[in-house]
Design a protein around this motif. Structure first.
Motif, mmCIF file in Angstrom:
data_model
loop_
_atom_site.group_PDB
_atom_site.id
_atom_site.type_symbol
_atom_site.label_atom_id
_atom_site.label_comp_id
_atom_site.label_asym_id
_atom_site.label_seq_id
_atom_site.Cartn_x
_atom_site.Cartn_y
_atom_site.Cartn_z
ATOM 1 N N ARG A 1 20.394 -9.959 4.104
ATOM 2 C CA ARG A 1 20.297 -8.712 3.338
ATOM 3 C C ARG A 1 21.197 -7.642 3.938
ATOM 4 N NH1 ARG A 1 17.659 -3.907 3.567
ATOM 5 N NH2 ARG A 1 17.104 -2.934 1.575
ATOM 6 N N ASP A 2 21.269 -7.569 5.262
ATOM 7 C CA ASP A 2 22.155 -6.600 5.906
ATOM 8 C C ASP A 2 23.605 -6.838 5.509
ATOM 9 O OD1 ASP A 2 20.158 -5.201 7.345
ATOM 10 O OD2 ASP A 2 20.194 -6.706 8.939
ATOM 11 N N HIS A 3 24.016 -8.092 5.527
ATOM 12 C CA HIS A 3 25.401 -8.400 5.147
ATOM 13 C C HIS A 3 25.665 -8.015 3.685
ATOM 14 C CE1 HIS A 3 26.799 -10.326 8.805
ATOM 15 N NE2 HIS A 3 25.689 -11.044 8.862
ATOM 16 N N GLU A 4 24.680 -8.229 2.832
ATOM 17 C CA GLU A 4 24.836 -7.849 1.431
ATOM 18 C C GLU A 4 24.987 -6.333 1.288
ATOM 19 O OE1 GLU A 4 21.427 -9.404 -0.498
ATOM 20 O OE2 GLU A 4 22.014 -11.513 -0.253
ATOM 21 N N VAL A 5 24.188 -5.579 2.018
ATOM 22 C CA VAL A 5 24.253 -4.117 1.935
ATOM 23 C C VAL A 5 25.594 -3.613 2.464
ATOM 24 C CG1 VAL A 5 23.270 -1.968 2.831
ATOM 25 C CG2 VAL A 5 21.758 -3.776 1.997
ATOM 26 N N VAL A 6 26.062 -4.183 3.562
ATOM 27 C CA VAL A 6 27.356 -3.769 4.103
ATOM 28 C C VAL A 6 28.470 -4.058 3.098
ATOM 29 C CG1 VAL A 6 29.088 -4.233 5.883
ATOM 30 C CG2 VAL A 6 26.690 -3.957 6.523
ATOM 31 N N GLU A 7 28.424 -5.214 2.448
ATOM 32 C CA GLU A 7 29.447 -5.539 1.459
ATOM 33 C C GLU A 7 29.376 -4.571 0.274
ATOM 34 O OE1 GLU A 7 32.643 -6.874 -0.335
ATOM 35 O OE2 GLU A 7 32.011 -7.406 1.697
ATOM 36 N N ARG A 8 28.173 -4.228 -0.156
ATOM 37 C CA ARG A 8 28.035 -3.235 -1.228
ATOM 38 C C ARG A 8 28.622 -1.894 -0.794
ATOM 39 N NH1 ARG A 8 22.136 -2.478 -3.399
ATOM 40 N NH2 ARG A 8 23.282 -0.957 -4.683
ATOM 41 N N ALA A 9 28.375 -1.513 0.466
ATOM 42 C CA ALA A 9 28.911 -0.249 0.974
ATOM 43 C C ALA A 9 30.430 -0.274 0.999
ATOM 44 C CB ALA A 9 28.365 0.027 2.374
ATOM 45 N N ARG A 10 31.017 -1.410 1.336
ATOM 46 C CA ARG A 10 32.475 -1.522 1.346
ATOM 47 C C ARG A 10 33.034 -1.332 -0.064
ATOM 48 N NH1 ARG A 10 34.955 -3.785 5.800
ATOM 49 N NH2 ARG A 10 36.555 -4.702 4.470
ATOM 50 N N GLN A 11 32.360 -1.887 -1.052
ATOM 51 C CA GLN A 11 32.808 -1.715 -2.435
ATOM 52 C C GLN A 11 32.606 -0.274 -2.903
ATOM 53 O OE1 GLN A 11 30.791 -4.687 -4.820
ATOM 54 N NE2 GLN A 11 31.367 -6.347 -3.438
ATOM 55 N N GLU A 12 31.463 0.298 -2.528
ATOM 56 C CA GLU A 12 31.158 1.656 -2.967
ATOM 57 C C GLU A 12 32.097 2.674 -2.337
ATOM 58 O OE1 GLU A 12 28.937 4.838 -4.852
ATOM 59 O OE2 GLU A 12 29.434 2.737 -5.277
ATOM 60 N N ILE A 13 32.467 2.490 -1.083
ATOM 61 C CA ILE A 13 33.308 3.475 -0.417
ATOM 62 C C ILE A 13 34.714 3.487 -1.013
ATOM 63 C CG2 ILE A 13 34.327 2.167 1.519
ATOM 64 C CD1 ILE A 13 33.432 4.487 3.339
ATOM 65 N N VAL A 14 35.169 2.334 -1.490
ATOM 66 C CA VAL A 14 36.463 2.284 -2.190
ATOM 67 C C VAL A 14 36.353 3.041 -3.503
ATOM 68 C CG1 VAL A 14 38.123 0.780 -3.331
ATOM 69 C CG2 VAL A 14 37.190 0.141 -1.095
ATOM 70 N N ARG A 15 35.255 2.852 -4.213
ATOM 71 C CA ARG A 15 35.059 3.560 -5.484
ATOM 72 C C ARG A 15 35.037 5.074 -5.260
ATOM 73 N NH1 ARG A 15 31.133 5.344 -9.252
ATOM 74 N NH2 ARG A 15 29.464 5.311 -7.700
ATOM 75 N N LEU A 16 34.362 5.522 -4.209
ATOM 76 C CA LEU A 16 34.308 6.959 -3.927
ATOM 77 C C LEU A 16 35.673 7.491 -3.512
ATOM 78 C CD1 LEU A 16 30.913 7.241 -1.999
ATOM 79 C CD2 LEU A 16 31.360 7.595 -4.433
ATOM 80 N N ALA A 17 36.394 6.711 -2.712
ATOM 81 C CA ALA A 17 37.731 7.136 -2.293
ATOM 82 C C ALA A 17 38.651 7.296 -3.499
ATOM 83 C CB ALA A 17 38.318 6.126 -1.308
ATOM 84 N N GLU A 18 38.550 6.385 -4.456
ATOM 85 C CA GLU A 18 39.376 6.473 -5.660
ATOM 86 C C GLU A 18 38.945 7.630 -6.548
ATOM 87 O OE1 GLU A 18 38.789 2.595 -7.242
ATOM 88 O OE2 GLU A 18 40.459 1.688 -6.095
#
Length: 515
Positions: A402-419
């Motif tokens: 679950r931790d790995h899943e959350v980190v991967e979601r955060a990686r996707q979300e941070i790109v979306r916010l940066a864009e």
């Protein structure tokens, strides 16, 4: 406030001078006038007044000396303040902190390779970013009905404000763009907003960051019953008749040990050294050191686009304040907390070789809530000792699926916010080494019953050892993604009120009996 004549006895002995230990001293000074309080800190005094944030030291050389003096026992090596070096496999601590020498990871486990501590009056509050967001959704401690009132007190003690960066010309633009990407479906408390910060702006415009000096306040500094002893290592909590009875303190200047009797003992060392002292004292409840959790941290950067021109006299070096600090709160649906700030104002530059034009590049950080596990823990034994001669912290820690899943979601979300706010800088976000957040929690966690899953009760009093209280981020029992300081100070307020009430009642009974 300081002295080298240790008292034979006090009403309250406090181990640790960080925000939570200081909160105990402040509340006791306000609510139990006449109580004697001794605070013991293993590190030196590095700022004036004691406990002040080193960022308030204007001279860079003096600030560097204060940071170096905070870096614990042993040699003080080069500091690594950016993940670019971490990518190359270098374990490095930030200025003002030091790492575990070993025992930070074991074979087959993730560990906390950059778990860090500070040893100085004020603890980590002399070096922190001052972020004081409140917990939301499952971050909140459901069994504390008075949590919001306690958080209000935490804000008061820390000097939390929301307007220190109101004049930042890019701040509203950054929040507007973030809001468009995030706010849909959120309640007001979890929409994009200014980050609550323990900082205020003086009349001359200078920012002043809160440390333990602000928490202590004049009420404590003017309290004749309060004494602060730096370079003083608490080596054992005394237990007599089943109750806490004081501490044994070693004067690190002379090596001599002193017995200080106390009606109450508060251990507010940090999430690694509070369980260390309890273990060394033979106080070893089943949950001690367990449920240890850090916040995995993902960082990225974005260059703001379509920005209005700045004034000709705008500064081009140092800490520019164009973007302020914005907050994307944690929700159960999005289990991470976002901190968006101008990159040159961030403690973690993205890379040394990326030129930063003040105001044009914004750093984004997402902190992830941990999947709490009892086996994530700090342990101690009789064989390994740290630089102070105390049982050395040794960390067992794994990320779950679950931790790995959350980190991967955060990686996707941070790109979306940066864009959403600009043009991303770099190919992809970077996940910092575990331990980078400095937000270690859970190792002396609070609970509602002495059932082996917690160390202390709602008032932070240790199960089975009356009159012994624990304080700090380690007391927080929930999985949080937000910066934990205001929550841990709030919990300290509750414990301090309990002690103050008992002391006041005992004085009333004694006064009545003497009449």
């Amino acid at each position: 406030m300081s002295g080298r004549r240790y008292p034979e006895s006090v009403d309250v002995a406090i181990v640790g001078s960080g925000p939570t230990g200081s909160a105990y001293a402040r509340i006791l000074s306000e609510r139990a006038p006449g109580a004697t309080i001794a605070m013991f800190e293993v590190g030196p005094t590095v700022s004036t007044p004691p406990g002040a944030h080193v960022k308030n030291i204007s001279d860079p050389a003096e600030r560097a000396r204060a940071q170096a003096a905070s870096e614990g026992p042993g040699e003080r090596g080069a500091k690594v303040a950016n993940p670019g070096a971490a990518k190359a496999g270098v374990r490095g601590a930030r200025p003002g902190t030091f790492l575990l020498e070993d025992g930070y990871a074991f074979e087959g486990e993730d560990g906390l390779p950059v778990a860090a501590m500070s040893s100085n009056v004020g603890g980590m509050s002399a070096h922190w970013t001052g972020a004081c967001p409140r917990p939301n959704d499952s971050e909140r401690i459901a069994f504390l009905d008075d949590l919001d009132e306690l958080l209000d007190e935490g804000d008061r003690l820390l000097g939390v404000t929301r307007n220190a960066f109101d004049s930042a010309p890019f701040g509203a633009i950054v929040r507007e763009r973030l809001s468009a990407a995030v706010d849909a479906g959120r309640v007001d408390e979890t929409k994009v907003q200014r980050m609550p910060l323990a900082v205020h702006r003086r009349d001359d415009g200078r920012l002043v960051w809160s440390g333990s000096d602000v928490v202590l306040g004049e009420a404590t500094r003017e309290n004749p019953g309060f004494s602060l002893f730096d370079e003083s290592l608490a080596v054992r909590v005394l237990v007599e008749g089943g109750r806490a009875a004081g501490v044994i303190v070693r004067d690190l200047r002379t090596g001599e040990e002193h017995r200080v009797a106390a009606r109450f003992v508060v251990v507010a060392a940090d999430a690694l050294r509070t369980p260390q002292l309890l273990w060394a004292s033979g106080i070893r409840p089943e949950a001690l050191g367990r449920y240890l959790n850090d916040q995995a941290q993902v960082v990225f950067a974005s260059r703001l686009r379509d920005m209005p021109p700045l004034a000709e006299d705008a500064p081009t070096a140092g800490l520019a304040e164009y973007s302020g600090v914005s907050w994307v709160p944690f929700t159960d649906d999005m289990p991470f907390h976002g901190q968006i700030m101008q990159l040159d104002a961030s403690p973690i530059p993205l890379a040394e070789d990326d030129p930063v034009v003040p105001g044009s590049i914004v750093g984004l950080g997402l902190f992830c809530a941990k999947d709490l596990q009892a086996d994530d823990r700090v342990v101690f034994d009789d064989e390994h000792v740290d630089g102070y001669g105390m049982p050395a912290p040794r960390i067992h820690y794994r990320l779950t699926d679950r931790d790995h899943e959350v980190v991967e979601r955060a990686r996707q979300e941070i790109v979306r916010l940066a864009e959403a706010i600009g043009d991303p800088v770099g190919d992809r976000p970077f996940t910092l080494p575990l331990g980078s957040s400095l937000h270690y929690q859970g190792s002396t966690r609070m609970g509602v019953a002495d059932d082996g899953t917690s160390v202390c009760d709602r008032d932070s009093e240790v199960w089975g050892v009356p009159d012994l209280f624990v304080a700090g981020n380690g007391v927080i029992p929930t999985a949080t993604a937000c910066n934990p300081t205001v929550t841990s100070v709030a919990l300290a307020v509750r414990g301090a009120r309990k002690i103050a009430a008992v002391l006041s009642q005992e004085r009333t009974v004694a006064a009545t009996a003497s009449v």
